[in-house]
Design a protein around this motif. Structure first.
Motif, PDB file in Angstrom:
ATOM      1  N   VAL A 368      -2.429   1.410   8.396  1.00  0.00           N
ATOM      2  CA  VAL A 368      -1.627   0.077   8.520  1.00  0.00           C
ATOM      3  C   VAL A 368      -0.173   0.373   7.843  1.00  0.00           C
ATOM      4  O   VAL A 368       0.009   0.524   6.513  1.00  0.00           O
ATOM      5  CB  VAL A 368      -2.559  -0.766   7.592  1.00  0.00           C
ATOM      6  N   PRO A 369       0.857  -0.158   8.797  1.00  0.00           N
ATOM      7  CA  PRO A 369       2.221  -0.190   8.367  1.00  0.00           C
ATOM      8  C   PRO A 369       2.362  -1.113   7.558  1.00  0.00           C
ATOM      9  O   PRO A 369       1.785  -1.991   7.088  1.00  0.00           O
ATOM     10  CB  PRO A 369       3.086  -0.737   9.524  1.00  0.00           C
ATOM     11  N   ASP A 370       3.260  -0.780   6.546  1.00  0.00           N
ATOM     12  CA  ASP A 370       3.692  -1.772   5.457  1.00  0.00           C
ATOM     13  C   ASP A 370       3.996  -3.063   5.548  1.00  0.00           C
ATOM     14  O   ASP A 370       3.707  -4.066   4.782  1.00  0.00           O
ATOM     15  CB  ASP A 370       4.804  -0.952   4.625  1.00  0.00           C
ATOM     16  N   ARG A 371       4.664  -3.388   6.713  1.00  0.00           N
ATOM     17  CA  ARG A 371       5.036  -4.721   7.145  1.00  0.00           C
ATOM     18  C   ARG A 371       3.823  -5.671   7.555  1.00  0.00           C
ATOM     19  O   ARG A 371       3.817  -6.839   7.472  1.00  0.00           O
ATOM     20  CB  ARG A 371       5.963  -4.700   8.282  1.00  0.00           C
ATOM     21  N   HIS A 372       2.681  -4.942   7.697  1.00  0.00           N
ATOM     22  CA  HIS A 372       1.451  -5.623   8.311  1.00  0.00           C
ATOM     23  C   HIS A 372       0.388  -5.549   7.073  1.00  0.00           C
ATOM     24  O   HIS A 372      -0.739  -6.231   7.308  1.00  0.00           O
ATOM     25  CB  HIS A 372       1.008  -5.055   9.526  1.00  0.00           C
ATOM     26  N   TYR A 373       0.520  -4.891   6.069  1.00  0.00           N
ATOM     27  CA  TYR A 373      -0.282  -4.625   4.965  1.00  0.00           C
ATOM     28  C   TYR A 373      -0.824  -6.079   4.457  1.00  0.00           C
ATOM     29  O   TYR A 373      -2.107  -5.989   4.238  1.00  0.00           O
ATOM     30  CB  TYR A 373       0.189  -4.001   3.820  1.00  0.00           C
ATOM     31  N   TYR A 391      -8.685   1.783   5.572  1.00  0.00           N
ATOM     32  CA  TYR A 391      -7.373   1.848   6.184  1.00  0.00           C
ATOM     33  C   TYR A 391      -6.570   2.239   4.836  1.00  0.00           C
ATOM     34  O   TYR A 391      -6.747   2.163   3.811  1.00  0.00           O
ATOM     35  CB  TYR A 391      -7.027   0.581   6.631  1.00  0.00           C
ATOM     36  N   PHE A 392      -5.457   2.966   5.386  1.00  0.00           N
ATOM     37  CA  PHE A 392      -4.386   3.316   4.361  1.00  0.00           C
ATOM     38  C   PHE A 392      -3.242   2.543   4.592  1.00  0.00           C
ATOM     39  O   PHE A 392      -2.754   2.259   5.814  1.00  0.00           O
ATOM     40  CB  PHE A 392      -3.732   4.854   4.843  1.00  0.00           C
ATOM     41  N   ARG A 393      -2.551   1.954   3.645  1.00  0.00           N
ATOM     42  CA  ARG A 393      -0.955   1.403   3.636  1.00  0.00           C
ATOM     43  C   ARG A 393      -0.168   2.680   3.789  1.00  0.00           C
ATOM     44  O   ARG A 393       0.143   3.301   2.775  1.00  0.00           O
ATOM     45  CB  ARG A 393      -0.851   0.589   2.245  1.00  0.00           C
ATOM     46  N   VAL A 394       0.753   2.523   4.852  1.00  0.00           N
ATOM     47  CA  VAL A 394       1.694   3.602   5.178  1.00  0.00           C
ATOM     48  C   VAL A 394       3.000   2.985   4.701  1.00  0.00           C
ATOM     49  O   VAL A 394       3.591   2.047   5.337  1.00  0.00           O
ATOM     50  CB  VAL A 394       1.532   3.883   6.590  1.00  0.00           C
ATOM     51  N   ARG A 395       3.421   3.362   3.514  1.00  0.00           N
ATOM     52  CA  ARG A 395       4.596   2.698   3.206  1.00  0.00           C
ATOM     53  C   ARG A 395       5.965   3.239   3.920  1.00  0.00           C
ATOM     54  O   ARG A 395       5.985   4.655   4.295  1.00  0.00           O
ATOM     55  CB  ARG A 395       5.031   2.844   1.737  1.00  0.00           C
ATOM     56  N   GLU A 396       7.151   2.740   4.038  1.00  0.00           N
ATOM     57  CA  GLU A 396       8.367   3.331   4.533  1.00  0.00           C
ATOM     58  C   GLU A 396       8.955   4.068   3.556  1.00  0.00           C
ATOM     59  O   GLU A 396       9.100   3.510   2.582  1.00  0.00           O
ATOM     60  CB  GLU A 396       8.830   2.002   5.138  1.00  0.00           C
ATOM     61  N   GLY A 397       9.421   5.127   4.059  1.00  0.00           N
ATOM     62  CA  GLY A 397      10.210   5.983   2.909  1.00  0.00           C
ATOM     63  C   GLY A 397      10.749   7.213   3.365  1.00  0.00           C
ATOM     64  O   GLY A 397      10.430   7.555   4.747  1.00  0.00           O
ATOM     65  N   GLY A 398      11.351   7.620   2.776  1.00  0.00           N
ATOM     66  CA  GLY A 398      11.986   9.178   3.269  1.00  0.00           C
ATOM     67  C   GLY A 398      10.951  10.322   3.101  1.00  0.00           C
ATOM     68  O   GLY A 398       9.776  10.064   2.508  1.00  0.00           O
ATOM     69  N   ARG A 399      11.238  11.416   3.693  1.00  0.00           N
ATOM     70  CA  ARG A 399      10.310  12.578   3.940  1.00  0.00           C
ATOM     71  C   ARG A 399      10.478  13.342   2.526  1.00  0.00           C
ATOM     72  O   ARG A 399      11.291  13.626   2.127  1.00  0.00           O
ATOM     73  CB  ARG A 399      10.847  13.597   4.984  1.00  0.00           C
ATOM     74  N   PRO A 421       5.155   7.840  14.826  1.00  0.00           N
ATOM     75  CA  PRO A 421       6.041   7.429  13.575  1.00  0.00           C
ATOM     76  C   PRO A 421       5.366   7.841  12.348  1.00  0.00           C
ATOM     77  O   PRO A 421       5.788   7.861  11.159  1.00  0.00           O
ATOM     78  CB  PRO A 421       6.116   5.982  14.020  1.00  0.00           C
ATOM     79  N   TYR A 422       4.037   8.154  12.347  1.00  0.00           N
ATOM     80  CA  TYR A 422       3.177   8.461  11.233  1.00  0.00           C
ATOM     81  C   TYR A 422       3.628   9.852  10.807  1.00  0.00           C
ATOM     82  O   TYR A 422       2.549  10.359  10.092  1.00  0.00           O
ATOM     83  CB  TYR A 422       2.022   7.839  11.310  1.00  0.00           C
TER      84      TYR A 422
END
Length: 702
Positions: A368-373, A391-399, A421-422
């Motif tokens: 689940v993208p962070d914007r839809h969490y 489900y996993f919360r996928v936060r946006e961030g650097g590598r 994108p994941y």
């Protein structure tokens, strides 16, 4: 100078003018005074002013008014006329005030104009009101006619009750006559029967005196034994049929019957046990078939679902994701399963089963993208999912930097879909969670802290070991990793094919068991029916046949021994036939009499009901009976009325009256609308006259 009466007009006018002038100047000296005296002395009439003289002059000449005299004077010298109109107006017309006359004429004209308008208005009102009044009269007449029809409808039941009473009275009279005939015939037949019965007793006494009593006893014994023989023969035939159905021969004596009865008892117990066993086998086969069919249906659904997508995720999890996305109006591509983005590298196919077993739950996890969490978490919390969702919360961030992996790490045998994108998140999570050593030997497995064998045994920190063999390691139908599902579809189709074959075999087995069960149940039914025959005596009819033959021979021998007995027997037989015919006719006539009595009773009941209806009628109903009689021909035509048809004819006539009332109501409604429209039009045209009048039919009098 001549007398004034005989002179021409001009002369007299001149004289008149001179004398008048002279008179006006009486104060001018004594000469004039002397002249007046001399004229009076001569008989001349003298006036002191001109008006009296003018009046005297007009009388002499017959001139009506002073204006005519002026006109006369003017005509003497026409040259003084300037404007003829002014001349006529000034000298020929009487002087009067013009303004009052004109004002009076104008007022009179206004009065005449208003009167004319009032007449026209009255004519228009009459033109509008005459058809309105006629329609109101028709409305009243039609309303009265409808009221008459309704009253006729209310009087219909008592009127038909009266008609039915008349018909019932005629029927009752006919039934009384018919009943009298039946009573007379029954009495005659009863008398004839008594006479014949007396003759029969006399003949039987005579036969008995000549040895016929033994014949009578033999005949009775023969009848009894023949009836017993018939009953036993029927039972014997049924018994033989049942026994032959079981593959046995019917017993011929008591001993064989007892042996056969024991055999049937043993066979019944064996068959009952076989039926129980068949039912158990049938239940098991049915359960197996139902379970297999359900599994086959699920496989079919799964195959269809896999063919519509590229991932290996099962249909149940995909349906759950679809439900979430539809509720939140999101695209399914935005929330993939982890298994759709990772797969075992082709070079590591030996480890595919073990890796699938270890990553099975993670592969079914939703990303689940962070914007839809927030939306997903709220919806999942308030919704009963009827299943399990991870489900996993996928936060946006650097590598982030990846940890150092074990040389034989399982993470190195997994590939992540490069265009996802994941990608970074999956690579990091796999490196952190699945840095498990893939051991090819038990020595290495025992040495490592986190390890997995090719057989699927897993070792976790804390010395925890696990091996889940509930499903085969190479069962591709349970694989969830990879972005191509061709192998899984092929595996599922192969599995569905094997299951279909097994279902066919199970179905054949069920059909065979059902047929065998029917045969066993049929055998049990036959054995149950055989249980009714408990004694050989019930089916042994042969001794009775021998007895009947013996009695028949004895009867024939006795009859041949006496001629008188033959004659008496013949007479008795003939009399018995006549008595039977009399009994038959008597029963028929009694039956006809009973039916007639029932008809009479029914008629009396109908009469009572009709009288009750007439008693319930109001006194005013009878006023409409004549009108109903006239309407009957119009409603029913020339149909003949009977007691049985009264109710139907009443219903038909009631329906006819109702239809006529409905038709008249429609006409009345249209007429009422027309009257109201006319009233509304009149009120609109003449609001002052109708300001206190309602636009309604009830206001017709107003």
């Amino acid at each position: 100078m001549k007398d004034a009466q005989g002179q021409p007009a001009r002369f007299f006018a001149a004289c008149e003018r001179d004398l008048a002038i002279a008179a006006d100047f009486t104060g001018f000296g004594p000469e004039i005074g002397n002249l007046r005296k001399r004229l009076r002395g001569a008989g001349v009439e003298i006036f002191d002013s001109f008006p009296p003289y003018g009046a005297w002059f007009r009388r002499r000449l017959g001139i009506d008014n002073e204006q005519a005299l002026d006109l006369f004077l003017q005509t003497v010298s026409l040259k003084s006329v300037g404007n003829l109109t002014d001349f006529v107006r000034s000298h020929m017309l009487e002087p009067f005030e013009v303004a009052p006359r004109i004002s009076a004429l104008i007022g009179h004209f206004d009065d005449l104009n208003r009167a004319h308008e009032a007449v026209l208005k009255a004519k228009r009102q009459v033109e509008l009101l005459e058809p309105l009044v006629a329609d109101c009269d028709r409305h009243e007449e039609r309303q009265e006619a409808i009221g008459q029809l309704r009253l006729c409808r209310e009087a219909l039941r008592p009127w038909f009750a009266g008609l039915k009473l008349e018909l019932l009275a005629k029927r009752l009279a006919a039934l009384d006559a018919e009943l009298a005939r039946h009573n007379a015939r029954v009495a005659g037949l009863e008398e004839l029967r008594r006479a014949q019965q007396g003759q029969e007793r006399e003949l039987r006494r005579s036969i008995a005196e000549n040895g016929g009593d033994r014949i009578a006893r033999i005949e009775e014994e023969i009848r009894t034994k023949e009836e017993q023989q018939r009953q036993r023969r029927q039972k014997a035939d049924r018994y033989a049929e049942l026994v032959r159905t079981l593959g046995m021969q019917p017993a011929e004596d008591q001993g064989a019957f007892l042996v056969q009865d024991r055999q049937c008892t043993d066979l019944r117990e064996e068959t009952a046990e076989a039926e129980v066993g068949l039912q158990n086998a049938l239940n098991e086969a049915g359960v197996e078939f139902s379970r297999g069919r359900e599994e086959h249906e699920l496989l079919t659904v799964e195959i269809v679902g896999l063919k519509s997508r590229r991932s290996n995720i099962d249909e149940k999890q995909v349906a759950m994701r679809r439900l979430v996305c539809q509720a939140l109006q999101l695209s399914e591509e935005e929330m993939p399963f982890a298994g759709e983005l990772i797969q075992v590298r082709e070079t590591e196919s030996d480890w595919e089963g073990a890796i699938e077993r270890l990553l099975h739950n993670f592969g079914l996890s939703l990303l689940v993208p962070d914007r839809h969490y927030t939306g997903v978490a709220d919806w999942v919390d308030r919704t009963h999912l009827k299943g399990r969702l991870v489900y996993f919360r996928v936060r946006e961030g650097g590598r982030a930097d990846l940890p150092v992996l074990h040389p034989d790490s399982l993470a190195g045998k997994i590939a992540v879909k490069p265009d996802s994108p994941y990608y970074d998140w999956l690579e990091r999570v796999i490196a952190q969670r699945f840095d498990v050593a893939c051991c090819r030997s038990q020595e290495q497995f025992r040495r490592e802290t986190r390890a997995i064998t090719m057989a699927g045994q897993i070792k976790a920190p804390g010395e925890r070991h696990e091996k889940d063999d509930r499903h085969r390691l190479d069962d591709r139908s349970r694989y969830v990793l990879g972005w191509s599902n061709r192998a899984k579809i092929a595996a599922l189709e192969e599995k569905a094919g094997r299951l279909a074959e097994r279902l066919g075999e199970t179905g054949d087995q069920v059909a065979a068991l059902q047929n065998e069960q029917k045969a066993v149940q049929r055998r049990l039914e036959i054995l149950s029916k055989l249980d009714e025959y408990r004694d050989f005596f019930e089916v042994d009819w042969r001794p009775l046949a021998v007895a009947v033959a013996r009695l028949t021979a004895e009867k024939a021998q006795l009859e041949d021994a006496s001629d008188i007995l033959k004659t008496l027997a013949g007479q008795l037989e003939e009399l018995a036939g006549a008595l039977a015919e009399t009994e038959r006719q008597l029963e028929e006539d009694k039956d006809r009499r009973s039916k007639t009595e029932q008809k009479k009773s029914d008629a009396e009941g109908l009469i009572k009901g009709s009288r009750d209806l007439l008693a319930e009628a109001t006194p005013g109903h009878s006023d409409y009976f004549n009108q109903l009689a006239d309407l009957r021909v119009e409603a029913l035509g020339t149909q003949q009325l009977s007691v049985e048809s009264c109710d139907n004819r009443e219903r038909e006539m009631r329906d006819w009256l109702q239809a006529k009332i409905d038709a008249e109501d429609k006409k009345l409604s249209r007429l009422r609308d027309r009257i109201i429209d006319a009233m509304r039009s009149f009120s609109t045209s003449y609001p002052l006259e109708t300001q206190e009048v309602d636009v309604a039919v009830e206001a017709a009098g107003d």
